[in-house]
Design a protein around this motif. Structure first.
Motif, PDB file in Angstrom:
ATOM      1  N   MET A 155     -10.730   0.316   3.635  1.00  0.00           N
ATOM      2  CA  MET A 155     -10.053   0.042   2.300  1.00  0.00           C
ATOM      3  C   MET A 155     -11.159   0.549   1.234  1.00  0.00           C
ATOM      4  O   MET A 155     -10.763   1.310   0.315  1.00  0.00           O
ATOM      5  CB  MET A 155      -9.870  -1.324   1.876  1.00  0.00           C
ATOM      6  CG  MET A 155      -8.144  -1.733   2.515  1.00  0.00           C
ATOM      7  SD  MET A 155      -6.868  -0.985   2.109  1.00  0.00           S
ATOM      8  CE  MET A 155      -6.669  -1.815   0.298  1.00  0.00           C
TER       9      MET A 155
ATOM     10  N   ALA B 269     -11.471   4.032   1.238  1.00  0.00           N
ATOM     11  CA  ALA B 269     -10.492   4.752   0.785  1.00  0.00           C
ATOM     12  C   ALA B 269     -10.474   4.995  -0.615  1.00  0.00           C
ATOM     13  O   ALA B 269     -10.225   5.936  -1.180  1.00  0.00           O
ATOM     14  CB  ALA B 269      -9.206   4.176   1.289  1.00  0.00           C
TER      15      ALA B 269
ATOM     16  N   LEU C 138     -10.297   8.182  -2.978  1.00  0.00           N
ATOM     17  CA  LEU C 138      -9.672   8.380  -3.931  1.00  0.00           C
ATOM     18  C   LEU C 138     -10.448   8.783  -5.275  1.00  0.00           C
ATOM     19  O   LEU C 138      -9.998   9.621  -6.041  1.00  0.00           O
ATOM     20  CB  LEU C 138      -8.619   7.282  -4.237  1.00  0.00           C
ATOM     21  CG  LEU C 138      -7.850   7.209  -3.190  1.00  0.00           C
ATOM     22  CD1 LEU C 138      -7.102   5.957  -3.286  1.00  0.00           C
ATOM     23  CD2 LEU C 138      -6.702   8.348  -3.013  1.00  0.00           C
TER      24      LEU C 138
ATOM     25  N   VAL D  99       0.927  -1.212   0.110  1.00  0.00           N
ATOM     26  CA  VAL D  99       0.020   0.223  -0.038  1.00  0.00           C
ATOM     27  C   VAL D  99       0.798   1.182  -0.027  1.00  0.00           C
ATOM     28  O   VAL D  99       1.762   1.137   0.766  1.00  0.00           O
ATOM     29  CB  VAL D  99      -0.930  -0.058   1.169  1.00  0.00           C
ATOM     30  CG1 VAL D  99      -1.918   1.242   1.277  1.00  0.00           C
ATOM     31  CG2 VAL D  99      -1.847  -1.140   1.212  1.00  0.00           C
TER      32      VAL D  99
ATOM     33  N   ASP E  83      -1.893   6.231   1.341  1.00  0.00           N
ATOM     34  CA  ASP E  83      -3.072   5.282   1.730  1.00  0.00           C
ATOM     35  C   ASP E  83      -3.021   4.846   3.250  1.00  0.00           C
ATOM     36  O   ASP E  83      -3.861   4.936   4.085  1.00  0.00           O
ATOM     37  CB  ASP E  83      -3.084   4.330   0.796  1.00  0.00           C
ATOM     38  CG  ASP E  83      -3.508   4.496  -0.474  1.00  0.00           C
ATOM     39  OD1 ASP E  83      -4.117   5.513  -0.775  1.00  0.00           O
ATOM     40  OD2 ASP E  83      -3.250   3.643  -1.466  1.00  0.00           O
TER      41      ASP E  83
END
Length: 383
Positions: free
Chosen positions: A61, A64, A68, A12, A16
């Protein structure tokens, strides 16, 4: 040689990881595990030493990715020059993909198609995966993805309490859905029934969100078209050698439950089969097309219809003798030891009356759809 990861930093980007540290639940989980901000973060490992993500990490995740892809903007769009297509929403999905998922496919279909592909989404091979998915889903943390902030507060204060399938729960809107009580295979067969399809489309139903009808007391019930379709599907798939007509089961359901999904009085479900009887039919007589683990399972239309048909099959050979339709029907309604010698009591007359209500309702099952309106037709009820 397979690739192995020991730390989050191995797989990652640093940005992040920094974003994950800002999540209160992730940071708490990591700090409790002895992790230190600014140092490499160890991946969790199972008893076999394989790395995995915790539920909190997995949830974040996904969040996230939303951060993004869209910066959490619900109506964000992005034009892709190469394909000349525009993606939309939090996760930037193509409109045609979203439309296909929402309008044509239920949550169950999507999950099972993920496992085995679209061709096996209604195959029995993907059913265990769907059940495991539901089990895991129940154990997931219930907190919101977006954490604190004005938009999250607004969402949490205004969003209705619904199941994650997008289908309103009965307690909220006094409605229930076929899709919550019926397997994907059986819903597929229902939609393929011409009369049912016509009725559902006319009433504004959508695949994946088919509402039961309900009366003024909010009791769920089936239309005669729906009931006959369920009976026809069960008989054609599981009792084709018995030659019992769908209308026979429908007439019995009318008497037993008045077509109410949960049953009436002490009777459970459409066919009034109690759990001990269904369990006996399942374990002792080998009727295992549908699993029954409690009385609640018998409030599912296809399950109760299946075990009702199985009970009739058993009654047709009660005490080792081939029994007449009059005996079978009355034995079902009254109990086999309570049928009179002349086999033509009030229960049979009531059955004939209810049977007549199904004349003229679709004939999609061929010879199975013949009707009985007089005593001379009695021997044809089950053939």
């Amino acid at each position: 040689m397979s690739v192995g990861f020991e730390y989050w930093d191995d797989c990652v980007d640093a940005e992040d990881i920094e974003a994950l540290w800002t999540d209160p639940e992730v940071s708490t989980e990591w700090l409790d595990a002895g992790e230190v901000k600014g140092e490499n973060i160890r991946l969790s490992r199972d008893p076999d030493g394989q790395p995995y993500l915790t539920q909190i990490e997995m949830r974040d995740m996904i969040c996230a990715i939303a951060e993004l892809e869209s910066d959490r903007q619900l109506l964000a769009t992005r034009y892709i020059k190469k394909t000349k297509e525009t993606t939309l929403g939090l996760l930037q999905i193509l409109p045609k993909t979203a439309d296909w998922l929402f309008r044509e496919r239920s949550e169950e279909f999507v999950v099972r198609a993920f496992k085995g592909g679209t061709k096996k989404a209604i195959n029995k091979s993907t059913l265990p995966y769907w059940k495991r998915y539901l089990s895991v889903k129940e154990s997931l943390p219930s907190s919101k993805c977006l954490g604190d902030g004005p938009s999250a507060d607004h969402a949490s204060s205004s969003a209705p309490t619904t199941k994650s399938t997008g289908i309103e729960s009965q307690s909220d809107n006094a409605v229930e859905y076929w899709d919550l009580r019926t397997s994907m295979e059986d819903m597929h067969d229902m939609w393929n029934n011409r009369e049912v399809h016509r009725e559902w489309i006319k009433s504004g139903q959508k695949r994946g969100q088919v509402r039961f009808s309900h009366d003024e007391n909010k009791r769920l019930y089936l239309s005669r078209v729906e009931l006959k379709a369920v009976a026809g599907i069960i008989l054609s798939k599981h009792f084709s050698t018995r030659a019992v007509r769908p209308t026979v089961l429908c007439a019995i359901a009318e008497i037993i439950s008045k077509r109410f999904v949960d049953g009436i009085g002490s009777g459970v479900g459409l066919m009034g089969i109690d759990y001990p009887t269904a369990d006996w039919l399942y374990k002792e007589l080998g009727y295992k097309a549908y699993k029954v683990e409690s009385a609640e399972d018998l409030k599912r239309p296809f399950v109760t219809m299946y075990f009702g048909a199985a009970y009739m099959a058993w009654l047709s050979e009660y005490e080792g003798r081939e029994r007449s339709p009059k005996f079978v029907v009355q034995a079902y309604l009254l109990g086999p030891k309570n049928v009179g010698l002349n086999e033509a009591g009030p229960a049979w007359l009531k059955f004939e009356e209810e049977l007549s209500n199904y004349e003229g309702i679709g004939r999609e099952q061929g010879s199975c759809e013949m009707h009985v309106s007089s005593d001379r037709d009695i021997q044809g009820v089950f053939k």
